[in-house]
Scaffold this active site. Structure first.
Site, PDB file in Angstrom:
ATOM      1  N   SER A 137       0.815  -1.213   0.000  1.00 32.98           N
ATOM      2  CA  SER A 137       0.000   0.000   0.000  1.00 32.98           C
ATOM      3  C   SER A 137       0.852   1.267   0.000  1.00 32.98           C
ATOM      4  O   SER A 137       0.420   2.307  -0.514  1.00 32.98           O
ATOM      5  CB  SER A 137      -0.929   0.001   1.222  1.00 32.98           C
ATOM      6  OG  SER A 137      -0.185  -0.125   2.419  1.00 32.98           O
ATOM      7  N   ASP A 309      -2.984   7.077  10.197  1.00 32.98           N
ATOM      8  CA  ASP A 309      -3.010   5.741  10.807  1.00 32.98           C
ATOM      9  C   ASP A 309      -1.651   5.282  11.316  1.00 32.98           C
ATOM     10  O   ASP A 309      -1.508   4.156  11.792  1.00 32.98           O
ATOM     11  CB  ASP A 309      -3.547   4.718   9.792  1.00 32.98           C
ATOM     12  CG  ASP A 309      -2.726   4.672   8.520  1.00 32.98           C
ATOM     13  OD1 ASP A 309      -1.677   5.342   8.455  1.00 32.98           O
ATOM     14  OD2 ASP A 309      -3.134   3.958   7.574  1.00 32.98           O
ATOM     15  N   HIS A 312       0.753   5.007   6.858  1.00 38.73           N
ATOM     16  CA  HIS A 312       0.793   5.651   5.550  1.00 38.73           C
ATOM     17  C   HIS A 312       1.194   7.121   5.684  1.00 38.73           C
ATOM     18  O   HIS A 312       0.787   7.797   6.636  1.00 38.73           O
ATOM     19  CB  HIS A 312      -0.562   5.516   4.855  1.00 38.73           C
ATOM     20  CG  HIS A 312      -0.944   4.088   4.593  1.00 38.73           C
ATOM     21  ND1 HIS A 312      -1.823   3.392   5.401  1.00 38.73           N
ATOM     22  CD2 HIS A 312      -0.540   3.218   3.627  1.00 38.73           C
ATOM     23  CE1 HIS A 312      -1.968   2.159   4.932  1.00 38.73           C
ATOM     24  NE2 HIS A 312      -1.195   2.025   3.869  1.00 38.73           N
TER      25      HIS A 312
END
Length: 607
Positions: A137, A309, A312
């Site tokens: 991600s 979070d 990221h």
């Protein structure tokens, strides 16, 4: 008070005879008149100022300033040359590996300048190229920031754990994100398909993964050993890909442990460091074909606390990584002026070679003729003003040493310019405005200027000395303005625009006054002015390999000199002598200038 040229002593019982002798030697007429109306403290302050001014002028004059400047240039050149030779000179490594924030969202790589690419530039550089982002991600975030540089209107679409394709219709750029959260056999098969299969091989491959390995195996040591073994299994494949493509391994960014969810608590910065060390030790082979992208990690260390979070990165930090990648891919292709990272030194043009040959020839000729420094007619510095008193010129003799010496000095100055701007000896840094970088040099020069002043013999408004002083201060402000990047600060920008307009006005005013008073419209005068305005700029164009319009202000003043010359030289030629004798000629001149204004307006508003 007596004649102005007489130095008037103080009349105070507080001064000793020796102090009175000092004051009569050092105090200027203006200071003496000022002190006559004051008492002891003020008189002593004026005396101290004049003595201090004399001391400063004696030790810090033009000659000493030139010597200090030349010494600093030589020492800096030697130091930087040695540091580049022994400390590494690959600006690509500097770009990818380290840097710092100059201010909010302004990233400065170590030792070179980062160009901020626009969409049109990115499309031009990457036209018909294929780019693959492979990983988890975090790589997906980097992919999204990268394609936004190509097409700012694109939106983040696609499922989180799936491949995301991107094609730009204008430039035929193909960029794909391939979801591979771990370094495993699936990733190896994808890489092999590019080396051995029929699949289209990407021109650029950006790859990286680690956090899922930490998460799925709860940060166990065995998972780290397996990660290193899997990296070893794909290292040869990456090396093969790097022979024809550019391969970037993205080192893992830090995490903000306080903001991590319970399912990600095992992803610690200690684990991140271990996995990065494993990647570097495995992939950093003797061939060094795989490049490591660490700049985004450096940027994230300062901004990760802004993460939502904890895992990221904030968008601004992702943009840093994308911009670093774009500079690495495109700087050597487009060669932007303000992008010195990852660029090869441009080869010399034929004009540059010719100029270097002429400069070298002049230096050789000067050395062959010889030059005696202990010359009877050597210029002597004026202690009070800091200027050099030139000896009277000897008429009827042609001495080639003077022009040759001037050309030699200019050749050394041009060499220094070239080394600064076109060579890679000196490290470079992009401009970033702060109040201190703009105002401190101004204050310093103003304070220094207090100790260097002269009395003017002119009494007219806007006389030559007055306008020269005005121009000099404006030049200093404009120079500091450009060096400090003050155009980013709107109040300074607006005031400097006024200064530029005032400088242009004074230039035109000076030329108009000359033609108005002298009436000299001969070819010699035109050539003299054009040479004086353009000589340095033409030499700079040749040495720096830049077009004439690059130094835009000189073409501007040259153009308006031509306009003023044409206006004043056209029939009827109206001079001050004629206008003093008849008001008709004053009216005729106004009509002439009005015609010029209408002519300018016509061209300004026409297509």
């Amino acid at each position: 008070m007596g004649d102005e040229s007489t130095k008037v002593p103080f009349h105070s019982s507080e001064l000793t005879p020796s102090e009175e002798a000092l004051e009569s030697s050092f105090v200027s007429p203006a200071a003496a008149r000022l002190s006559a109306c004051c008492h002891g403290g003020a008189k002593m302050a004026v005396l101290a100022y004049n003595i201090g001014k004399l001391e400063i002028n004696q030790y810090f004059n033009i000659k000493n300033a030139k010597f200090l400047a030349v010494t600093a240039v030589v020492l800096l050149t030697v130091f930087h040359s040695a540091s580049r030779h022994y400390g590494g000179s690959d600006t690509c490594d500097w770009l990818l590996s380290s840097g710092r924030f100059l201010g909010e969202n302004v990233w400065q790589p170590y030792g070179c300048m980062l160009h901020k690419y626009k969409s049109t530039e990115a499309k031009l550089c990457l036209k018909e190229k294929r780019i693959a982002f492979v990983g988890d991600s975090r790589i997906r975030q980097l992919f999204q920031s990268f394609i936004k540089m190509i097409n700012p209107d694109v939106k983040e679409v696609g499922n989180k754990h799936e491949n995301i394709p991107f094609v730009d219709g204008d430039s035929s750029v193909v960029s794909d994100f391939l979801w591979y959260a771990e370094v495993n056999n699936s990733l190896k098969e994808q890489l092999l398909s590019w080396t051995e299969g029929s699949a289209s091989k990407p021109h650029f491959i950006i790859i990286g993964a680690a956090t899922w390995s930490i998460k799925l195996h709860n940060g166990k040591t065995e998972a780290l050993f397996q990660y290193k073994a899997n990296l070893t299994a794909i290292s040869d494949t990456l090396e093969k890909l790097a022979e024809r493509s550019e391969v970037y391994w993205v080192l893992q960014d830090p995490v903000y442990e306080d903001a991590l969810s319970e399912s990600r608590k095992m992803i610690t910065n200690e684990q991140i460091i271990l996995y990065n060390k494993a990647a570097i030790s495995t992939l950093n082979t003797s061939k060094k074909k795989v490049k490591f992208l660490e700049a985004s990690r450096q940027a994230a260390m300062e901004t990760i606390s802004q993460s939502v979070d904890g895992l990221h990165l904030p968008e601004s930090t992702r943009d840093v990584g994308a911009m670093v990648l774009m500079n690495s891919m495109c700087n050597n292709v487009l060669k932007p002026i303000d992008g010195s990272c990852c660029r090869s030194t441009p080869s010399l043009s034929n004009l540059q070679k010719l100029a270097a040959g002429l400069f070298l020839l002049s230096i050789i000729c000067f050395l062959l003729l010889g030059y005696s420094r202990r010359h009877k007619s050597r210029p002597t510095p004026d202690v009070e003003s800091g200027e050099e008193k030139k000896p009277p010129a000897v008429t009827g003799q042609l001495n080639p040493k003077g022009p040759l010496l001037a050309v030699c000095k200019m050749s050394l100055i041009m060499l220094y310019f070239y080394l600064c701007d076109r060579a890679d000896i000196f490290m470079k840094e992009q401009k970033f405005y702060t109040h201190s970088t703009f105002f401190i040099p101004l204050i310093y020069i103003f304070v220094l200027g207090i100790f260097y002043n002269e009395n003017s013999k002119e009494t007219k408004l806007l006389n030559r000395e007055q306008t020269d002083e005005w121009k000099g201060w404006m030049q200093l402000v404009i120079l500091i303005y450009h060096i400090s990047g003050a155009s980013a600060f709107i109040p300074v920008y607006m005031h400097v625009r006024v200064l530029v307009a005032a400088y242009l006005f004074q230039t035109g005013y000076g030329h108009f006054s000359y033609f108005w008073l002298k009436g000299d419209f001969g070819l010699y005068r035109v050539c003299q002015v054009l040479f004086r305005l353009n000589f340095l700029v033409v030499v700079l164009c040749v040495v720096m390999d830049r077009p004439y319009q690059f130094y835009y202000f000189v073409p501007l003043v040259t153009f308006w000199f031509g306009i003023i010359y044409g206006t004043m030289a056209l029939w009827p030629q109206i001079l001050q002598k004629q206008a003093n004798g008849s008001a008709f000629w004053n009216l005729a001149l106004l009509l002439k200038l009005l015609g010029l204004l209408l002519f300018i307006c016509f061209f300004a508003f026409s297509q």
